[in-house]
Enzyme design. Structure first.
Site: not given
Ligand code: ASP
Length: 567
Positions: A19, A116-117, A84-86
């Site tokens: 993000t 951060t996820d 995106d860290s996902s």
């Protein structure tokens, strides 16, 4: 020493996505390139005048001066693709570790911008992938992009840059909302608050308020001599299984099927699971296939304790306690330990039970406490157990363990020795002369201690600085029982051990030392070996009229030289 020396510190910022650098596209946030260019326009992130004065290249940024402390100069390396860290996996995290390895000599520290996820997973994997770190690796990210007016991005990134640039904290850390945490101790606990992370079982390593406070006793110390090792072979076939009341055994069976090699099982409270026999059967069947289960609690705070309910206790042999590890750290550790080539199952379990990167608090061996109070040595060991704290205490323990273990072996204090081995289960308890507890026990013929050490997997062939093995020491001491135990455990004499044996055997024969001769025979020496003058022990005994020795040697099958076939 936490403050960094020198007037300038160079950092590499690895921008992986998340993000912090996202922009809104058609109503959704997507990872966006060009973060370095944006930072260049923000005066808190780039001092253009200073950059000109220093003649820095175009891709290099410099923070405004922060006094006291060195100037922080940094370069942003943008990953391809930004994620995106996902969408991050062990593969991407190993790539980050390899990037750090590639640039390790060039920079004083590293900042990793990450979503951060899954940042707690990333930090945990990196902590195991990077062994012997001497430089800070600090992950950071944000809940709101840097482009928003009200955002946590700027403070988090600036804090991470300052911590990595001005302090020597040689660990994989995570910086969020004024706090620096050990990376393998955190878990994300809030979807919206800026303070999105919790480090339930370890206080922050540092806090940035008006003053920066570093919890020096918690910060791990780098081992000066050892170079960075990057472990790229992490096992992917690991998983997390969260138990819930009434979970069907069939579901557990399906989850534990190959190719899964290790699982973090999230259990209730202090490590409890349902006691249904069919569930237990599934766990046992998985254990028989060699699958490793690490028991971690659903609870955030506190450890898994050994007194868990009967179901798991019965399957206990296959289950390793995760103590107070987060599930993220436990999963990363499993992946690391299972990824190490050539280790036995037992060795892997031992590694999982050890604190490797500060990821868990190995409990004080309470059960030993009362039984240790009887002797001075026992009380010293109990005191050692009772110490708690960070690296300095750990270093003190490491320094004292070998001496105490040798003293315990010397005194035949099995309780103290056993307690010490739980602190250092790999039995690397040698003193500065290379003496291990097995050497000490073998020299004194302490069969109880020797049996216990061998049972615990002590190295039967360990050599001290003079090249002596436990077997040689037992032979010198004529301890037949001990020699027998060592031989049964596979100890044998090497050609070097046997170099001057002929002369030694003659010496023993001349002194009628039957026990000495028997000891050599039992250890596997050839009693017919001639001494320096070409005579055998039998000839020496005959010439000296030592009839007992002659009888012994004959009974051991030694033939007179004249009876030997000529060569
Ligand atoms: N979905 C984002 C990510 O983890 C959330 C964040 O960065 O905070 O990449």
């Amino acid at each position: 020493m936490a403050r960094a020396p020198g007037s300038e510190r160079q950092l590499l910022v690895v921008y992986t996505g998340g993000t912090l650098g996202m922009r809104s596209e058609r109503g959704v946030l997507v990872p966006s390139p060009g973060l370095a260019a944006v930072l260049r326009t923000l005066p808190t992130f780039h001092d253009a005048e200073c950059a000109r004065a220093l003649g820095l290249p175009d891709d290099t940024l410099v923070l405004p001066p922060a006094s006291p402390g060195p100037r922080v100069i940094y370069t942003v390396l943008q990953c391809q693709p930004l994620l995106d860290s996902s969408d991050m996996t062990i593969t991407e995290w190993v790539e980050i570790a390899q990037t750090i390895e590639r640039y390790y000599e060039q920079y004083h520290g590293f900042v990793v911008i990450h979503g951060t996820d899954t940042m707690a997973f990333a930090a945990s994997v990196l902590s195991f992938a990077l062994e012997n770190l001497h430089k800070p690796v600090i992950l950071t990210g944000a809940q709101v992009p840097i482009y928003a007016l009200w955002s946590d991005s700027r403070e988090n990134l600036l804090g991470a840059l300052l911590m990595a640039g001005q302090y020597v904290i040689p660990e994989v850390c995570l910086f969020i909302q004024n706090q620096l945490f050990r990376g393998n101790r955190v878990t994300k606990v809030d979807t919206r608050r800026f303070g999105a992370f919790s480090s339930p079982n370890l206080p922050p390593l540092a806090t940035m308020d008006a003053d920066v406070t570093v919890a020096q006793d918690l910060v791990r110390t780098a081992n000066g001599k050892d170079a960075l090792v990057v472990h790229s072979s992490m096992e992917r076939n690991v998983g997390i299984l969260r138990l819930y009341p009434g979970i069907p055994a069939s579901l557990v069976r399906a989850f534990l099927q190959p190719p899964l090699k290790g699982v973090v099982m999230e259990t209730f409270g202090s490590g409890n699971a349902p006691t249904k026999p069919d569930l237990l059967q599934e766990l046992q069947a998985a254990a028989e296939r060699g699958l490793i289960i690490v028991n971690c609690s659903h609870c955030l705070w506190g450890p898994v304790t050994p007194g868990y309910a009967s179901g798991l206790a019965e399957a206990g042999a296959s289950i390793v306690s995760g103590f107070d590890m987060t599930s993220e750290a436990a999963l990363a550790k499993l992946s690391f330990v299972l990824g190490q080539p050539g280790l036995s199952l037992g060795h892997r379990k031992k590694l999982l039970g050890k604190d490797l990167r500060g990821e868990m608090t190995v409990p004080v061996a309470d059960k030993h406490r009362s039984s240790l109070q009887g002797t001075v040595l026992g009380r010293s060991v109990a005191w050692l157990f009772g110490l708690s704290g960070g690296q300095e205490v750990a270093a003190l323990r490491d320094a004292m363990l070998p001496s105490l273990a040798l003293a315990a072996a010397h005194a035949s204090d099995l309780k103290a020795l056993q307690a010490l081995m739980e602190l250092d289960s790999d039995l690397c308890l040698e003193d500065c002369n290379g003496q291990t507890p097995l050497h000490v026990a073998a020299r004194r013929g302490q069969e109880g201690v020797v049996t216990m050490l061998l049972h615990r997997g002590a190295d039967v062939d360990a050599r001290d600085q003079d090249g002596l093995s436990p077997l040689l020491l037992a032979v010198r001491g004529r301890h037949q029982g001990t020699i027998g135990l060592l031989r049964m455990a596979g100890a044998c004499l090497t050609p070097q051990d046997l170099e001057d044996t002929g002369t030694e055997l003659c010496r023993l024969a001349s002194r009628a030392d039957t026990k000495g001769l028997q000891a050599w025979w039992q250890a596997g020496a050839d009693l017919e070996q001639p001494g320096y003058d070409g005579r055998s022990a039998l000839q020496v005994a005959e010439a000296a009229g030592n009839l007992e020795v002659v009888a012994l040697l004959r009974s051991l099958g030694v033939a007179s030289p004249e009876a030997l076939p000529s060569t």
